[in-house]
Design a protein around this motif. Structure first.
Motif, mmCIF file in Angstrom:
data_model
loop_
_atom_site.group_PDB
_atom_site.id
_atom_site.type_symbol
_atom_site.label_atom_id
_atom_site.label_comp_id
_atom_site.label_asym_id
_atom_site.label_seq_id
_atom_site.Cartn_x
_atom_site.Cartn_y
_atom_site.Cartn_z
ATOM 1 N N VAL A 74 0.831 -1.207 0.000
ATOM 2 C CA VAL A 74 0.000 0.000 0.000
ATOM 3 C C VAL A 74 0.863 1.253 0.000
ATOM 4 C CG1 VAL A 74 -1.782 1.284 1.236
ATOM 5 C CG2 VAL A 74 -1.800 -1.224 1.284
ATOM 6 N N MET A 75 0.618 2.117 -0.995
ATOM 7 C CA MET A 75 1.175 3.463 -1.003
ATOM 8 C C MET A 75 0.019 4.405 -0.700
ATOM 9 S SD MET A 75 3.973 5.356 -1.739
ATOM 10 C CE MET A 75 3.647 6.689 -0.595
ATOM 11 N N ALA A 76 -0.008 4.948 0.507
ATOM 12 C CA ALA A 76 -1.133 5.768 0.960
ATOM 13 C C ALA A 76 -0.991 7.194 0.436
ATOM 14 C CB ALA A 76 -1.207 5.774 2.480
ATOM 15 N N VAL B 232 1.084 -9.563 -11.282
ATOM 16 C CA VAL B 232 0.167 -9.504 -10.140
ATOM 17 C C VAL B 232 -0.848 -8.385 -10.384
ATOM 18 C CG1 VAL B 232 1.887 -10.359 -8.504
ATOM 19 C CG2 VAL B 232 1.605 -7.900 -8.813
ATOM 20 N N ARG B 233 -1.872 -8.362 -9.573
ATOM 21 C CA ARG B 233 -2.937 -7.373 -9.747
ATOM 22 C C ARG B 233 -2.576 -6.038 -9.103
ATOM 23 N NH1 ARG B 233 -7.865 -10.791 -7.373
ATOM 24 N NH2 ARG B 233 -6.160 -11.391 -5.950
ATOM 25 N N THR B 234 -3.054 -4.963 -9.730
ATOM 26 C CA THR B 234 -2.896 -3.611 -9.206
ATOM 27 C C THR B 234 -4.264 -3.085 -8.790
ATOM 28 O OG1 THR B 234 -0.983 -3.168 -10.628
ATOM 29 C CG2 THR B 234 -2.151 -1.257 -9.738
ATOM 30 N N PHE B 235 -4.320 -2.462 -7.609
ATOM 31 C CA PHE B 235 -5.591 -1.985 -7.057
ATOM 32 C C PHE B 235 -5.503 -0.520 -6.668
ATOM 33 C CE2 PHE B 235 -5.352 -6.525 -5.952
ATOM 34 C CZ PHE B 235 -6.583 -6.997 -6.400
ATOM 35 N N GLY B 236 -6.665 0.084 -6.516
ATOM 36 C CA GLY B 236 -6.793 1.400 -5.904
ATOM 37 C C GLY B 236 -7.940 1.344 -4.912
ATOM 38 N N ILE B 237 -7.729 1.859 -3.710
ATOM 39 C CA ILE B 237 -8.766 1.859 -2.675
ATOM 40 C C ILE B 237 -9.203 3.298 -2.448
ATOM 41 C CG2 ILE B 237 -9.356 1.261 -0.304
ATOM 42 C CD1 ILE B 237 -7.201 -0.891 -0.394
ATOM 43 N N ALA B 238 -10.482 3.568 -2.718
ATOM 44 C CA ALA B 238 -11.025 4.928 -2.656
ATOM 45 C C ALA B 238 -11.697 5.148 -1.308
ATOM 46 C CB ALA B 238 -11.998 5.163 -3.803
ATOM 47 N N HIS B 239 -10.957 5.677 -0.354
ATOM 48 C CA HIS B 239 -11.522 5.935 0.973
ATOM 49 C C HIS B 239 -12.540 7.077 0.950
ATOM 50 C CE1 HIS B 239 -8.707 3.338 3.237
ATOM 51 N NE2 HIS B 239 -7.861 3.654 2.273
ATOM 52 N N ARG C 274 -8.349 10.755 0.667
ATOM 53 C CA ARG C 274 -7.521 9.567 0.916
ATOM 54 C C ARG C 274 -7.724 8.543 -0.197
ATOM 55 N NH1 ARG C 274 -10.100 7.539 6.182
ATOM 56 N NH2 ARG C 274 -11.913 8.244 4.962
ATOM 57 N N PHE C 275 -6.609 8.054 -0.729
ATOM 58 C CA PHE C 275 -6.642 7.042 -1.783
ATOM 59 C C PHE C 275 -5.395 6.198 -1.656
ATOM 60 C CE2 PHE C 275 -6.016 5.255 -5.982
ATOM 61 C CZ PHE C 275 -7.306 4.931 -6.395
ATOM 62 N N ASP C 276 -5.552 4.872 -1.708
ATOM 63 C CA ASP C 276 -4.411 3.964 -1.598
ATOM 64 C C ASP C 276 -4.090 3.352 -2.955
ATOM 65 O OD1 ASP C 276 -4.338 4.442 1.116
ATOM 66 O OD2 ASP C 276 -5.430 2.620 1.656
ATOM 67 N N VAL C 277 -2.837 3.455 -3.367
ATOM 68 C CA VAL C 277 -2.327 2.788 -4.569
ATOM 69 C C VAL C 277 -1.725 1.463 -4.113
ATOM 70 C CG1 VAL C 277 -0.784 2.986 -6.545
ATOM 71 C CG2 VAL C 277 -1.792 5.059 -5.538
ATOM 72 N N CYS C 278 -2.175 0.358 -4.691
ATOM 73 C CA CYS C 278 -1.842 -0.959 -4.124
ATOM 74 C C CYS C 278 -1.444 -1.962 -5.208
ATOM 75 C CB CYS C 278 -3.046 -1.540 -3.362
ATOM 76 S SG CYS C 278 -3.822 -0.398 -2.198
ATOM 77 N N GLY C 279 -0.626 -2.925 -4.796
ATOM 78 C CA GLY C 279 -0.278 -4.041 -5.653
ATOM 79 C C GLY C 279 -0.266 -5.329 -4.849
ATOM 80 N N GLU C 280 -0.696 -6.391 -5.457
ATOM 81 C CA GLU C 280 -0.734 -7.698 -4.793
ATOM 82 C C GLU C 280 0.685 -8.159 -4.455
ATOM 83 O OE1 GLU C 280 -3.159 -11.899 -5.589
ATOM 84 O OE2 GLU C 280 -2.732 -10.519 -7.238
#
Length: 288
Positions: A148-150, A180-187, A199-205
């Motif tokens: 997670v890159m916050a 692997v999968r790349t995600f974004g989490i939209a807080h 707030r948004f998290d840039v993420c990778g599995e």
């Protein structure tokens, strides 16, 4: 203009905007675009500018520059001459002049130190929400360990956090984007959240916990469970056109209740390797 005529007019513009986005690498003439929209070519310039807020030629150049900007920053191995040719310019000199005229900086300067917040000011078009008929699936998502890159701050600066995450990926080799999968989490919703609070998290599995690193990437988890999933096709700039119908229309009618975890995205493919018109993003809304 009555409501039905307004909807029909908007649908014609939606069609031409989708066509431009899907064919940025092709020659886009006013005659062809007016045919797509079923407008008179003699009036198309004025109609487009009145509806979008910018002329059609300028709109096309800006969309080509949007892809070029991502290539400059996120594909450091790409040569400026190749980026220029892909953007429809005959040589890097004319590309550099036009880029500087638009953004106030040369492509090389932008590559070294991008100012995404200023860059975003060129992309504030007057485009109404484009209506989407979303197709919702109920799926079970398995618990997934992620790096997670916050990001905290204005949505316009998310790309700075993306750059940090890419730097970590390359340095660590722990979450290679091709396997692997790349995600974004939209807080938060950027339309209703104060820029400093967004707030948004840039993420990778990942396969294991993330060790300490200079980029500040940490270990997190996307919890497993039932989700409503919608597939968005096209630019990430238009992803809200699938999110709002999901919340506004589908959720109240479905009888479902939301789980205590934010909406998140699975980026099936990514910029700058993929043209914006070909992007595929799965949107997950966690359910009880």
């Amino acid at each position: 203009m009555d409501d039905n005529r307004a909807k029909a007019y908007a649908a014609r513009f939606d069609k031409v905007l989708d066509y431009i986005e899907a064919n940025l690498g092709e020659t886009l003439t006013v005659e062809r675009l007016s045919q797509v929209a079923n407008f008179s070519r003699f009036h198309f310039h004025r109609q487009f500018a009145d509806y979008i807020g910018v002329g059609v030629a300028r709109y096309i150049v800006l969309l080509r520059f949007r892809r070029a900007s991502h290539q400059l920053v996120f594909n450091r191995g790409a040569r400026v001459i190749d980026i220029a040719l892909e953007a429809g310019f005959e040589n890097p000199e004319s590309f550099s002049r036009a880029f500087r005229h638009t953004f106030g900086r040369s492509p090389s300067d932008f590559r070294r130190n991008p100012d995404w917040e200023d860059w975003h000011t060129r992309y504030r078009f007057r485009i109404p929400e484009r209506k989407q008929n979303v197709q919702v699936e109920i799926v079970d998502f398995e618990t997934t360990l992620i790096a997670v890159m916050a990001h905290r701050g204005p949505v316009e600066k998310v790309n700075d956090s993306v750059a940090q995450f890419i730097e970590w990926r390359k340095a660590s080799g722990l979450s290679p984007k091709d396997s692997v999968r790349t995600f974004g989490i939209a807080h938060d919703n950027p339309d209703t959240t104060e820029p400093a609070q967004f707030r948004f998290d840039v993420c990778g599995e990942v396969a294991a916990a993330v060790p300490p690193n200079p980029q500040g990437v940490t270990t997190g988890t996307i919890p497993g469970g039932r989700c409503a999933r919608v597939r968005h096709l096209g630019s990430h700039q238009r992803i809200a056109e699938c999110i709002y119908p999901l919340y506004r229309d589908w959720l109240p009618e479905s009888g479902e209740e939301l789980r205590d975890f934010p909406l998140y995205f699975h980026y099936v493919n990514l910029l700058p390797d993929t043209p914006e018109g070909d992007l595929v993003t799965d949107i997950y809304l966690p359910l009880r």
